[in-house]
Design an enzyme around this catalytic site. Structure first.
Site, mmCIF file in Angstrom:
data_model
loop_
_atom_site.group_PDB
_atom_site.id
_atom_site.type_symbol
_atom_site.label_atom_id
_atom_site.label_comp_id
_atom_site.label_asym_id
_atom_site.label_seq_id
_atom_site.Cartn_x
_atom_site.Cartn_y
_atom_site.Cartn_z
ATOM 1 N N GLY A 21 48.066 44.388 38.385
ATOM 2 C CA GLY A 21 48.473 45.424 39.075
ATOM 3 C C GLY A 21 49.077 46.547 38.166
ATOM 4 O O GLY A 21 49.219 46.272 36.818
ATOM 5 N N VAL A 23 52.277 48.909 36.948
ATOM 6 C CA VAL A 23 53.705 48.636 36.780
ATOM 7 C C VAL A 23 54.442 50.157 36.688
ATOM 8 O O VAL A 23 54.184 50.714 35.745
ATOM 9 C CB VAL A 23 54.093 47.678 35.494
ATOM 10 C CG1 VAL A 23 55.766 47.601 35.371
ATOM 11 C CG2 VAL A 23 53.574 46.378 35.488
ATOM 12 N N ASP A 133 48.687 32.779 31.082
ATOM 13 C CA ASP A 133 47.941 34.237 30.104
ATOM 14 C C ASP A 133 49.056 34.532 29.364
ATOM 15 O O ASP A 133 49.439 35.631 29.360
ATOM 16 C CB ASP A 133 47.877 35.401 31.313
ATOM 17 C CG ASP A 133 47.274 36.470 30.993
ATOM 18 O OD1 ASP A 133 46.379 36.231 30.125
ATOM 19 O OD2 ASP A 133 47.405 37.618 31.490
#
Length: 264
Positions: A21, A23, A133
């Site tokens: 997404g 930020v 990640d």
């Protein structure tokens, strides 16, 4: 899209784009402080509910972890077409940007960053959360803090995670075989991140494609040229067999010993 979220958070400017997404920097008008809002758009159709559940899970996993080395989650705002994760705002450079701008970092500095990052990672693991990640772009450097961010691919330890997640240059080779959601896989990514910090390059020549994983599975890492006293740690973390790979306690002790030897 309104510039005010939940009648409270005023969007100021986008500051980055993560794996899951956009930020934003925003201002919390109620508490009069700046915050970061991670905007996740929901896909149309039946996939929206599945996506919503994953975002809520991400927010809950990050919110249950309380450590100065992990980004703090304040709130979750749900809207019909998108969700917003409200987090602390950090005036920070990523480790990736730092290496791009400054080049390979000194061994002593990388060891210090490694200790603090590993403290945060051990806290997550102790809480039953694997990050999945870890990479320089998800490490924030601000003041004396080293902060692990973006839990968009995180999972609870032991959960079924056969899908491959993360950035190819920093994913453990066993992830190619659907076994990436483990502490051991996080430790590989931690090692690849430290390698990048001290060497200024990734452990393997291929960076951004599936070929990077195949190379990681078949070929040894490139021999470090700048790592110095960190080389045994890097070699131990980048072992292909996850069962023979250094664990967090071993790695942390090696980093502590390196600090003691440097101070002697």
């Amino acid at each position: 899209m309104s510039s005010i979220v939940a009648d409270r958070y005023q969007l100021l400017a986008p500051v980055g784009k993560g794996a899951t997404g956009v930020v934003w920097r925003a201002h919390d008008q109620l508490l009069e402080r700046d915050v970061a809002l991670k905007e996740i758009a929901l896909p149309p159709g039946p996939d929206a509910s599945h996506r919503r559940r994953k975002v809520v899970r991400e927010a809950r996993m990050a919110a249950r972890l309380s450590h100065r080395g992990i980004v703090t989650v304040h709130n979750l705002v749900e809207e019909p077409e998108r969700l917003w994760i409200v987090m602390e705002f950090l005036e920070a450079l990523t480790l990736h940007d730092t290496v791009v701008q400054a080049g390979p970092l000194p061994v002593e500095l990388v060891a210090k960053l490694g200790r603090r990052l590993l403290e945060a990672l051990r806290h997550a693991h102790d809480g039953g959360v694997v990050h999945r990640d870890i990479k320089p772009a998800n490490i924030m450097l601000t003041g004396d803090r080293v902060v692990l961010a973006d839990f968009g691919f995180a999972a609870f330890e032991g959960a079924a995670t056969t899908s491959m997640r993360g950035t190819p240059a920093f994913i453990a080779p066993e992830a190619l075989q659907g076994r990436g959601g483990t502490r051991e896989a996080d430790m590989w990514s931690f090692g690849a991140t430290l390698y990048m910090a001290v060497e200024g390059r990734t452990p393997f020549r291929t960076v951004n494609s599936i070929a990077a994983l195949i190379e990681a599975l078949r070929e040894p890492p490139r021999a470090p040229r700048r790592a110095g006293a960190l080389e045994p740690l890097l070699r131990g973390l980048l072992r292909k067999d996850p069962m023979s790979r250094l664990g967090s306690e071993q790695a942390y002790q090696m980093l502590v010993n390196l600090r003691r030897h440097s101070a002697a």
